[in-house]
Design a protein around this motif. Structure first.
Motif, mmCIF file in Angstrom:
data_model
loop_
_atom_site.group_PDB
_atom_site.id
_atom_site.type_symbol
_atom_site.label_atom_id
_atom_site.label_comp_id
_atom_site.label_asym_id
_atom_site.label_seq_id
_atom_site.Cartn_x
_atom_site.Cartn_y
_atom_site.Cartn_z
ATOM 1 N N GLN A 374 0.827 -1.210 0.000
ATOM 2 C CA GLN A 374 0.000 0.000 0.000
ATOM 3 C C GLN A 374 0.865 1.265 0.000
ATOM 4 O O GLN A 374 0.547 2.252 -0.671
ATOM 5 C CB GLN A 374 -0.938 -0.005 1.212
ATOM 6 C CG GLN A 374 -2.114 -0.946 1.084
ATOM 7 C CD GLN A 374 -3.040 -0.551 -0.045
ATOM 8 O OE1 GLN A 374 -3.488 0.600 -0.125
ATOM 9 N NE2 GLN A 374 -3.327 -1.480 -0.939
ATOM 10 N N MET A 375 1.946 1.225 0.735
ATOM 11 C CA MET A 375 2.854 2.380 0.756
ATOM 12 C C MET A 375 3.528 2.562 -0.599
ATOM 13 O O MET A 375 3.699 3.689 -1.075
ATOM 14 C CB MET A 375 3.887 2.210 1.862
ATOM 15 C CG MET A 375 3.322 2.286 3.264
ATOM 16 S SD MET A 375 2.731 3.937 3.711
ATOM 17 C CE MET A 375 4.297 4.735 4.143
ATOM 18 N N ALA A 376 3.890 1.448 -1.240
ATOM 19 C CA ALA A 376 4.504 1.534 -2.579
ATOM 20 C C ALA A 376 3.521 2.150 -3.567
ATOM 21 O O ALA A 376 3.913 2.945 -4.434
ATOM 22 C CB ALA A 376 4.936 0.150 -3.037
ATOM 23 N N ALA A 377 2.253 1.797 -3.439
ATOM 24 C CA ALA A 377 1.236 2.373 -4.320
ATOM 25 C C ALA A 377 1.089 3.874 -4.105
ATOM 26 O O ALA A 377 0.637 4.593 -5.001
ATOM 27 C CB ALA A 377 -0.109 1.678 -4.097
ATOM 28 N N ARG A 378 1.488 4.343 -2.931
ATOM 29 C CA ARG A 378 1.434 5.770 -2.614
ATOM 30 C C ARG A 378 2.792 6.450 -2.774
ATOM 31 O O ARG A 378 2.993 7.568 -2.298
ATOM 32 C CB ARG A 378 0.902 5.954 -1.182
ATOM 33 C CG ARG A 378 -0.571 5.567 -1.033
ATOM 34 C CD ARG A 378 -0.997 5.497 0.421
ATOM 35 N NE ARG A 378 -2.435 5.315 0.547
ATOM 36 C CZ ARG A 378 -3.080 4.166 0.383
ATOM 37 N NH1 ARG A 378 -2.381 3.066 0.104
ATOM 38 N NH2 ARG A 378 -4.394 4.103 0.488
ATOM 39 N N GLY A 379 3.718 5.754 -3.416
ATOM 40 C CA GLY A 379 5.003 6.363 -3.721
ATOM 41 C C GLY A 379 5.985 6.371 -2.575
ATOM 42 O O GLY A 379 6.816 7.280 -2.473
ATOM 43 N N ILE A 380 5.932 5.346 -1.703
ATOM 44 C CA ILE A 380 6.859 5.245 -0.573
ATOM 45 C C ILE A 380 7.481 3.857 -0.577
ATOM 46 O O ILE A 380 6.757 2.855 -0.521
ATOM 47 C CB ILE A 380 6.162 5.461 0.791
ATOM 48 C CG1 ILE A 380 5.235 6.684 0.759
ATOM 49 C CG2 ILE A 380 7.197 5.553 1.891
ATOM 50 C CD1 ILE A 380 5.929 8.000 0.628
ATOM 51 N N HIS A 381 8.782 3.759 -0.625
ATOM 52 C CA HIS A 381 9.471 2.476 -0.529
ATOM 53 C C HIS A 381 9.946 2.270 0.905
ATOM 54 O O HIS A 381 10.622 3.136 1.481
ATOM 55 C CB HIS A 381 10.684 2.435 -1.459
ATOM 56 C CG HIS A 381 10.312 2.377 -2.903
ATOM 57 N ND1 HIS A 381 11.240 2.418 -3.916
ATOM 58 C CD2 HIS A 381 9.089 2.267 -3.520
ATOM 59 C CE1 HIS A 381 10.624 2.348 -5.083
ATOM 60 N NE2 HIS A 381 9.324 2.266 -4.859
ATOM 61 N N LEU A 382 9.608 1.112 1.488
ATOM 62 C CA LEU A 382 10.030 0.773 2.842
ATOM 63 C C LEU A 382 10.910 -0.473 2.806
ATOM 64 O O LEU A 382 10.970 -1.182 1.804
ATOM 65 C CB LEU A 382 8.807 0.536 3.731
ATOM 66 C CG LEU A 382 7.858 1.723 3.889
ATOM 67 C CD1 LEU A 382 6.665 1.334 4.750
ATOM 68 C CD2 LEU A 382 8.574 2.938 4.476
ATOM 69 N N GLY A 383 11.577 -0.760 3.927
ATOM 70 C CA GLY A 383 12.493 -1.890 3.999
ATOM 71 C C GLY A 383 11.809 -3.144 4.520
ATOM 72 O O GLY A 383 11.576 -3.283 5.728
ATOM 73 N N HIS A 384 11.499 -4.041 3.609
ATOM 74 C CA HIS A 384 10.836 -5.286 3.987
ATOM 75 C C HIS A 384 11.792 -6.170 4.777
ATOM 76 O O HIS A 384 12.993 -6.210 4.510
ATOM 77 C CB HIS A 384 10.361 -6.009 2.723
ATOM 78 C CG HIS A 384 9.348 -7.065 2.971
ATOM 79 N ND1 HIS A 384 9.683 -8.318 3.423
ATOM 80 C CD2 HIS A 384 7.999 -7.060 2.830
ATOM 81 C CE1 HIS A 384 8.581 -9.035 3.550
ATOM 82 N NE2 HIS A 384 7.553 -8.307 3.197
ATOM 83 N N SER A 385 11.258 -6.916 5.754
ATOM 84 C CA SER A 385 12.096 -7.793 6.584
ATOM 85 C C SER A 385 12.644 -8.979 5.803
ATOM 86 O O SER A 385 13.603 -9.620 6.228
ATOM 87 C CB SER A 385 11.311 -8.311 7.786
ATOM 88 O OG SER A 385 10.342 -9.263 7.367
ATOM 89 N N LEU A 386 12.007 -9.318 4.680
ATOM 90 C CA LEU A 386 12.401 -10.470 3.863
ATOM 91 C C LEU A 386 12.281 -11.780 4.637
ATOM 92 O O LEU A 386 13.026 -12.722 4.410
ATOM 93 C CB LEU A 386 13.832 -10.308 3.332
ATOM 94 C CG LEU A 386 14.105 -9.029 2.537
ATOM 95 C CD1 LEU A 386 15.566 -8.975 2.114
ATOM 96 C CD2 LEU A 386 13.187 -8.939 1.325
#
Length: 460
Positions: A374-386
């Motif tokens: 959802q954040m990516a869809a709003r133009g924000i990249h976050l650090g996924h835990s993988l």
């Protein structure tokens, strides 16, 4: 042709097919399934995609882009080195190396004045292990913290076909002691017999966990090491150079380690490099060992480019006082994340962090994935835990220390919208998504794409 144009000219299906066939089929599948655009270039706190869209980078490659993408000062230093001596013959030294060493001695905790260089954090972690075994002869045991991350190479020495170089530096499984995060009493018990060579610890536990230890943890660990002659290895690969609001995270507790590991942010994301900073006592002890020989603590040859980038990055951090900025700007980010936890307890557990090293501990992997999407869809990249197998993974927020207050406000507003969207999803759907995530790598790839409504095909 600009970089962005060159990337945009490539067919998306072709790019993912090539990645899937020759690099990482799982990563290619995830890119295809989520529909995330391919990045073309980056600048400051923003990354730009193949279609011309832009996004705020609050992932930062888990802390690499500390001074922002394409930092002008670091870029200039790299270009200067590129024009003079981009690669060096082994045994030669570039003036940028002396510049880096001078910068390091001015900012490191007292006593850390001897340096070994390498090209990655994992490599420098192994060099520190060799130093510990040489400096503490007869001691084979190593203490680490559960969940700690010091690189993921198996250890090249374990497969080296020259036993005279290998045998003294490869710990057996029963020589490894794992203690719980923040448990200083367990560390003291582990080193009590005086047969431990070193304790490896991240002052703030990174990886998929992100835990800030109790205030007395590092001082008590340091005291236990000092009382038993055990070496304290502080892994500041994620925390170093201002990320936590101090130049180094050990400064929060006043601890002075015997060895410090540095990498990630050290060159601002331009060139990989790593440093193991040691005390004179550690190096002197290593040199007294019968196993000592010139080069035993050397890493892979580093370039003038990496030395110049590292020196310039440190200078940027100091001149712009970025550690203090991480503390002041980071406070607003952390407070916003804590507010989100209070508002959305169904999905969030807490918001651990310090400085601009923070994140959201989510209830399960599906929450982490959906917030990230959802954040990516709003133009924000976050650090996924993988880590889809972890019960409560932490979604990381690691922006550059140059990030603006306005960017933080934008991220928090987007997060509120994303969590409101998540609140409207029924509980049964969340359970179903969690189940799928835990089995996603066993699902047929075409089914994954179908479930995600992707029009691409798996042909790798």
């Amino acid at each position: 042709m600009s970089t962005g144009t060159a990337v945009a000219a490539l067919d998306r299906q072709q790019v993912l097919t090539t990645l899937g066939r020759h690099w990482n089929p799982t990563a290619a599948l995830m890119l295809a399934a989520t529909g995330r655009q391919l990045e073309s270039h980056a600048r400051g706190s923003e990354v730009f995609a193949e279609d011309g869209s832009r996004a705020l980078d609050f992932a930062g490659s888990y802390g690499v882009f500390l001074v922002g993408h394409q930092n002008d000062a670091v870029r200039s230093a790299v270009l200067d080195a590129l024009e003079t001596a981009p690669a060096l013959v082994p045994g030669t030294v570039h003036p940028a190396t002396a510049d880096l060493f001078t910068q390091l001695t001015e900012i490191l905790p007292a006593g850390l004045s001897e340096f070994s260089l390498g090209c990655s954090g994992a490599e420098i972690s192994e060099i520190a292990l060799r130093a510990a075994y040489l400096a503490r002869p007869g001691r084979r045991r190593i203490v680490i913290v559960a969940g700690g991350y010091h690189g993921k190479t198996l250890g090249a020495l374990t497969v080296l076909g020259q036993h005279e170089h290998r045998d003294d530096f490869t710990p057996a499984d029963d020589d490894l002691v794992i203690v719980a995060p923040g448990d200083a009493r367990a560390v003291r018990e582990a080193v009590r017999a005086g047969d431990v060579a070193a304790v490896y610890v991240e002052p703030v536990l990174g990886g998929a966990y992100l835990r800030v230890p109790p205030a007395d943890f590092m001082p008590e660990v340091a005291a236990a090491c000092r009382d038993t002659g055990t070496l304290l290895v502080a892994d500041e690969i994620q925390t170093g150079f201002g990320r936590t609001g101090r130049m180094f995270a050990v400064e929060h507790s006043g601890v002075e380690p015997d060895i410090m590991l540095l990498s990630k942010a050290l060159t601002g994301g331009f060139v990989p490099v790593a440093v193991a900073a040691m005390t004179e006592e550690v190096l002197a002890g290593a040199r007294r060992s019968p196993q000592w020989y010139p080069g035993v603590l050397d890493g892979t040859a580093v370039s003038a480019l990496s030395m110049a980038a590292a020196a310039a990055t440190i200078r940027e951090v100091r001149e712009r006082n970025l550690p203090e900025r991480a503390e002041t700007v980071g406070r607003a980010l952390r407070e916003g994340l804590k507010w989100a936890v209070r508002k959305h307890p169904r999905h969030l557990v807490d918001a651990p962090g310090i400085g601009l090293m923070t994140g959201l501990r989510t209830r399960n992997p599906s929450v982490e994935n959906l917030i990230s999407m959802q954040m990516a869809a709003r133009g924000i990249h976050l650090g996924h835990s993988l880590n889809e197998q972890m019960d409560q993974p932490v979604l990381r927020f690691y922006p550059p220390l140059t990030v603006s207050a306005a960017d933080i406000e934008r991220v928090l507003a987007a997060l509120d919208e994303s969590l409101d969207w998540l609140d409207r999803r029924p509980a049964w759907l969340m359970r179903r998504i969690s189940s799928l995530l835990r089995r996603q790598y066993r699902l047929p790839p075409p089914l994954v794409l179908k479930l995600m409504h992707s029009d691409l095909e798996v042909n790798w």
